[in-house]
Design a protein around this motif. Sequence first.
Motif, PDB file in Angstrom:
ATOM      1  N   GLY A 150       0.826  -1.211   0.000  1.00 40.12           N
ATOM      2  CA  GLY A 150       0.000   0.000   0.000  1.00 40.12           C
ATOM      3  C   GLY A 150       0.852   1.249   0.000  1.00 40.12           C
ATOM      4  O   GLY A 150       0.713   2.108  -0.873  1.00 40.12           O
ATOM      5  N   HIS A 151       1.731   1.366   0.992  1.00 40.59           N
ATOM      6  CA  HIS A 151       2.641   2.521   0.972  1.00 40.59           C
ATOM      7  C   HIS A 151       3.445   2.497  -0.323  1.00 40.59           C
ATOM      8  O   HIS A 151       3.625   3.527  -0.971  1.00 40.59           O
ATOM      9  CB  HIS A 151       3.555   2.487   2.190  1.00 40.59           C
ATOM     10  N   THR A 152       3.930   1.336  -0.682  1.00 38.27           N
ATOM     11  CA  THR A 152       4.406   1.031  -2.032  1.00 38.27           C
ATOM     12  C   THR A 152       3.787  -0.307  -2.423  1.00 38.27           C
ATOM     13  O   THR A 152       3.275  -1.033  -1.563  1.00 38.27           O
ATOM     14  CB  THR A 152       5.947   0.925  -2.106  1.00 38.27           C
ATOM     15  N   MET A 184       7.654  -6.237  15.716  1.00 37.51           N
ATOM     16  CA  MET A 184       7.271  -6.056  14.323  1.00 37.51           C
ATOM     17  C   MET A 184       7.922  -4.779  13.794  1.00 37.51           C
ATOM     18  O   MET A 184       7.687  -3.691  14.308  1.00 37.51           O
ATOM     19  CB  MET A 184       5.754  -5.943  14.172  1.00 37.51           C
ATOM     20  N   ILE A 185       8.760  -4.940  12.794  1.00 40.78           N
ATOM     21  CA  ILE A 185       9.311  -3.781  12.096  1.00 40.78           C
ATOM     22  C   ILE A 185       8.299  -3.382  11.027  1.00 40.78           C
ATOM     23  O   ILE A 185       8.034  -4.158  10.107  1.00 40.78           O
ATOM     24  CB  ILE A 185      10.681  -4.108  11.490  1.00 40.78           C
ATOM     25  N   VAL A 186       7.724  -2.199  11.153  1.00 43.03           N
ATOM     26  CA  VAL A 186       6.593  -1.817  10.303  1.00 43.03           C
ATOM     27  C   VAL A 186       6.986  -0.885   9.163  1.00 43.03           C
ATOM     28  O   VAL A 186       6.139  -0.551   8.329  1.00 43.03           O
ATOM     29  CB  VAL A 186       5.453  -1.187  11.131  1.00 43.03           C
ATOM     30  N   GLY A 187       8.255  -0.457   9.107  1.00 46.72           N
ATOM     31  CA  GLY A 187       8.657   0.428   8.022  1.00 46.72           C
ATOM     32  C   GLY A 187       7.809   1.682   7.983  1.00 46.72           C
ATOM     33  O   GLY A 187       7.638   2.373   8.992  1.00 46.72           O
ATOM     34  N   THR A 196       1.345  10.220   1.403  1.00 45.58           N
ATOM     35  CA  THR A 196       2.629   9.579   1.119  1.00 45.58           C
ATOM     36  C   THR A 196       2.468   8.136   0.652  1.00 45.58           C
ATOM     37  O   THR A 196       3.437   7.522   0.206  1.00 45.58           O
ATOM     38  CB  THR A 196       3.544   9.596   2.357  1.00 45.58           C
ATOM     39  N   ASP A 197       1.258   7.589   0.770  1.00 45.27           N
ATOM     40  CA  ASP A 197       1.014   6.204   0.352  1.00 45.27           C
ATOM     41  C   ASP A 197       0.673   6.151  -1.127  1.00 45.27           C
ATOM     42  O   ASP A 197      -0.182   6.912  -1.599  1.00 45.27           O
ATOM     43  CB  ASP A 197      -0.129   5.598   1.168  1.00 45.27           C
ATOM     44  N   GLN A 198       1.298   5.241  -1.847  1.00 42.42           N
ATOM     45  CA  GLN A 198       1.030   5.138  -3.279  1.00 42.42           C
ATOM     46  C   GLN A 198      -0.357   4.551  -3.552  1.00 42.42           C
ATOM     47  O   GLN A 198      -0.984   4.889  -4.551  1.00 42.42           O
ATOM     48  CB  GLN A 198       2.127   4.315  -3.954  1.00 42.42           C
ATOM     49  N   ASP A 199      -0.832   3.679  -2.684  1.00 40.12           N
ATOM     50  CA  ASP A 199      -2.208   3.173  -2.754  1.00 40.12           C
ATOM     51  C   ASP A 199      -2.840   3.429  -1.388  1.00 40.12           C
ATOM     52  O   ASP A 199      -2.788   2.579  -0.498  1.00 40.12           O
ATOM     53  CB  ASP A 199      -2.217   1.682  -3.087  1.00 40.12           C
ATOM     54  N   PRO A 200      -3.417   4.620  -1.182  1.00 32.80           N
ATOM     55  CA  PRO A 200      -3.898   5.003   0.143  1.00 32.80           C
ATOM     56  C   PRO A 200      -4.932   4.042   0.728  1.00 32.80           C
ATOM     57  O   PRO A 200      -4.922   3.791   1.939  1.00 32.80           O
ATOM     58  CB  PRO A 200      -4.490   6.397  -0.077  1.00 32.80           C
TER      59      PRO A 200
END
Length: 281
Positions: A190-192, A208-211, A230-234
């Motif tokens: 989603g974010h990418t 959990m590493i969530v980036g 900032t999300d490519q697919d909000p």
Amino acid sequence: MVRADLQLGSSARITTLSDGYLSLPPDMVFGLMPQQELDQLLNRNQVDMTKYEPECNVALYRDDENTVLFDVGAGPDFMPTSGKLLETLETIDLSPEDVTHVVFTHAHPDHIWGVLDDFDDLLFPNATHHIGRKEWDYWWNPSTVETIGEDRAAFAVGAKRRMEAIEDQVTFFDDGQEVLPGIAARASFGHTPGHMAFEIRNGSDSVMIVGDAIGNPHVAFERPDWYSGTDQDPQAAATVRSSLLDQTSQDQMKIIGFHLPNGGIGRVEKAGSAYRFIGET
């Protein structure tokens, strides 16, 4: 600067290292959100909306065998306030040659551009570089630069150039796969298009590493359903955000966020229909 530190089991430790911070126009992040409700939420959280400067936290995982970086920061070519990872490594007497593995959440500039140094050489020459197959395929595709939008075309060009540099040292993984012992990939698209989170377990401890799937300590927790610019697919990113918050709060699992404050390590607490980020003290 070392941001925060977390012991995992008896044999592993995660330290967050500063790569500096970003300086972004607030509208880039919050412009898609309902403005009246947003203003109330941000005022309640005492957020200064004349600027938006999220810190950048690179996670360093070390056990008896491996020295692993999750993302590598922005390097020298993205933004003057970022690209400080090499300086931070020097403060803990860790050489880039000591890094055995680099694991990417995604290929935005502040996460992957740091694979190259000032001379365009690989900064981590001895490391195997791990990236999700879906993320690699997206940025490697020559049509991405034409379809991503003019404001992000440089992201695509920069990602491809760095992928070409690590091509001989890259290993791919898919959702659910164990990247390294005790480190499993979790799809968080989603974010990418191929963004990954990582669940790390050692003994009874987990994190959990969530980036960038959870990108700030206020709106993302109180209103995970709101779309971020900032999300490519909000829409997909909002669904993932809610799922991660639900899982980590129920399982009482600590999280590490690349742009969360004070080193990015904390836990998620359910608060009615919303959530709260409780940072490590």
